[in-house]
Design a protein around this motif. Structure first.
Motif, PDB file in Angstrom:
ATOM      1  N   HIS A 162       0.833  -1.211   0.000  1.00  0.00           N
ATOM      2  CA  HIS A 162       0.000   0.000   0.000  1.00  0.00           C
ATOM      3  C   HIS A 162       0.862   1.253   0.000  1.00  0.00           C
ATOM      4  N   LEU A 168      -7.255   2.970  -0.153  1.00  0.00           N
ATOM      5  CA  LEU A 168      -8.193   3.026  -1.269  1.00  0.00           C
ATOM      6  C   LEU A 168      -9.615   3.244  -0.781  1.00  0.00           C
ATOM      7  N   LEU A 190      -8.048   6.368  -4.873  1.00  0.00           N
ATOM      8  CA  LEU A 190      -7.423   6.685  -3.588  1.00  0.00           C
ATOM      9  C   LEU A 190      -8.384   7.382  -2.636  1.00  0.00           C
TER      10      LEU A 190
END
Length: 114
Positions: free
Chosen positions: A75, A92, A99
């Protein structure tokens, strides 16, 4: 003396080679976003373009630009800032594609409302 493959064996071998090639290509492919991602924090805005480039603006003036890669397994987005790889963590949205936030230089950026 060569190895004599039967048609079914040849198919299996060919499918195995294709599978390995696709797996290797996906591992080494640069991950990018499908659409541009625009994130803001105060007067700063980071735009991650789907082309694999980014630009950071401060009060409308470009401060940095370069390329980025996505390290999806950790990530993290790695921005090339003046030749250095700067890791930024991200989260996310529920859609799993866009995003929800990005942490950069101790600040958190969220999707722009502008």
């Amino acid at each position: 003396m060569g190895y004599n493959c039967q048609p079914n064996e040849m198919k299996k071998l060919l499918l195995s080679l294709i599978s390995l090639t696709l797996i290797a290509a996906s591992v080494f492919a640069q991950v990018r976003f499908r659409s541009n991602q625009s994130l803001c924090n105060g007067t700063e805005q980071i735009i991650l373009y789907s082309s694999g480039t980014y630009a950071l603006y401060d009060d409308g003036i470009e401060a940095y630009s370069g390329t980025y890669t996505v390290d999806a397994s950790n990530h993290a987005i790695v921005l090339d800032v003046e030749g250095r790889g700067v890791r930024c963590t991200y989260s996310l949205k529920k859609d799993g594609v866009n995003l929800a936030s990005l942490s950069f230089r101790g600040n958190t950026y969220y999707p722009c409302r502008r």
